[in-house]
Design an enzyme around this catalytic site. Structure first.
Site, PDB file in Angstrom:
ATOM      1  N   GLY A  29       0.815  -1.209   0.000  1.00 38.44           N
ATOM      2  CA  GLY A  29       0.000   0.000   0.000  1.00 38.44           C
ATOM      3  C   GLY A  29       0.847   1.258   0.000  1.00 38.44           C
ATOM      4  N   ASN A  30       0.245   2.375  -0.312  1.00 41.33           N
ATOM      5  CA  ASN A  30       0.938   3.670  -0.242  1.00 41.33           C
ATOM      6  C   ASN A  30      -0.044   4.826  -0.122  1.00 41.33           C
ATOM      7  OD1 ASN A  30       0.625   3.395  -3.327  1.00 41.33           O
ATOM      8  ND2 ASN A  30       2.276   1.969  -2.818  1.00 41.33           N
ATOM      9  N   THR A  75       8.027   4.636  -4.088  1.00 43.50           N
ATOM     10  CA  THR A  75       7.407   3.341  -4.367  1.00 43.50           C
ATOM     11  C   THR A  75       7.194   3.185  -5.876  1.00 43.50           C
ATOM     12  OG1 THR A  75       5.253   2.259  -4.332  1.00 43.50           O
ATOM     13  CG2 THR A  75       5.313   4.474  -3.493  1.00 43.50           C
ATOM     14  N   SER A  76       7.221   1.925  -6.327  1.00 38.73           N
ATOM     15  CA  SER A  76       7.006   1.646  -7.760  1.00 38.73           C
ATOM     16  C   SER A  76       5.584   2.022  -8.170  1.00 38.73           C
ATOM     17  CB  SER A  76       7.255   0.172  -8.039  1.00 38.73           C
ATOM     18  OG  SER A  76       6.381  -0.610  -7.244  1.00 38.73           O
ATOM     19  N   GLU A  77       4.710   2.219  -7.174  1.00 38.24           N
ATOM     20  CA  GLU A  77       3.325   2.556  -7.495  1.00 38.24           C
ATOM     21  C   GLU A  77       3.102   4.073  -7.584  1.00 38.24           C
ATOM     22  OE1 GLU A  77       1.662  -0.064  -4.506  1.00 38.24           O
ATOM     23  OE2 GLU A  77       1.066  -1.499  -6.015  1.00 38.24           O
ATOM     24  N   HIS A 159      -5.429  -7.151  -7.046  1.00 34.44           N
ATOM     25  CA  HIS A 159      -4.426  -6.294  -6.430  1.00 34.44           C
ATOM     26  C   HIS A 159      -4.943  -5.622  -5.142  1.00 34.44           C
ATOM     27  CE1 HIS A 159      -1.191  -2.980  -7.251  1.00 34.44           C
ATOM     28  NE2 HIS A 159      -1.311  -3.266  -5.976  1.00 34.44           N
TER      29      HIS A 159
HETATM   30 ZN   LIG Z   1      -0.373  -2.346  -4.358  1.00 35.53          ZN
END
Ligand SMILES: [Zn+2]
Length: 208
Positions: A29-30, A75-77, A159
């Protein structure tokens, strides 16, 4: 600067609440927030457990997800968040989580479309189901941004969830209500199937 420090503290607080409510586990999460009047975003970093975050871990990135300030990696997100801010000028905060009931629906790809709870109708509006794309890719970021144009609550296939808000508090509330809605829909399905509210009832709730 004062705004930024306050936002960093709030991001940490929201991250802790996500962890303690079981809406994220591990480093998943982010949480991000737009810095008012700028093209910069404050974000939780990659690879740090949410319950161990401190305000100095929060990083500043630009709208392309590039690190501007901070000692940890984005983050990669991050691109997913940045694309949302690009298409939604009214959104100042984004919460991405992996809540178990919502993620159960995300993995079965069953829509969260049954109007059963007044609070969910008011707080979430229509919940979008975003097709699967590999986490961290531009493909996912674009699919999410397209759905975010008309929705404040999104389920990402296989996801997790994304919720938007004009503030961190609002984006967080939507994650909490979304998970409660998924949990109640799951329970009522086990109990023989929910009885959805009528179109008239939904209309009256929306007018409130
Ligand atoms: Zn995620």
């Amino acid at each position: 600067m004062k705004d930024e420090e306050e936002l960093k503290r709030k991001i940490v607080e929201i991250s802790m609440r996500l962890y303690h409510k079981g809406l994220v586990v591990g480093t998943g999460g982010n949480v991000t927030a737009r810095i008012p009047g700028s093209t910069y975003i404050l974000a939780t970093p990659s690879g740090v457990r949410k319950e161990l975050l401190s305000p100095r871990d929060i990083i500043k990135v630009d709208m392309d997800g590039r690190l501007v300030e901070g000692r940890l990696r984005p983050t990669s997100e991050t691109p997913m968040h940045a694309e949302i801010y690009r298409v939604r000028g009214d959104v100042n905060a984004v919460v991405h989580a992996h809540p178990p009931y919502c993620t159960g629906f995300a993995c079965t790809r069953l829509p969260l479309g049954s109007p059963i709870l007044p609070e969910a109708i008011v707080v979430l509006g229509e919940v979008a189901l975003v097709e699967y794309a590999t986490p961290g890719t531009r493909e996912l970021a674009l699919k999410v941004a397209e759905a975010a144009e008309a929705h404040d609550a999104l389920i990402l296939a296989n996801h997790g969830t994304i919720t938007l808000g004009s503030s961190l508090e609002e984006a967080y509330l939507r994650t909490e209500v979304l998970e409660e809605y998924a949990r109640v829909l799951f329970i009522s399905t086990l109990l023989g199937g929910p009885k959805p509210l009528s179109a008239g009832d939904v209309e009256r709730i929306r007018e409130l």
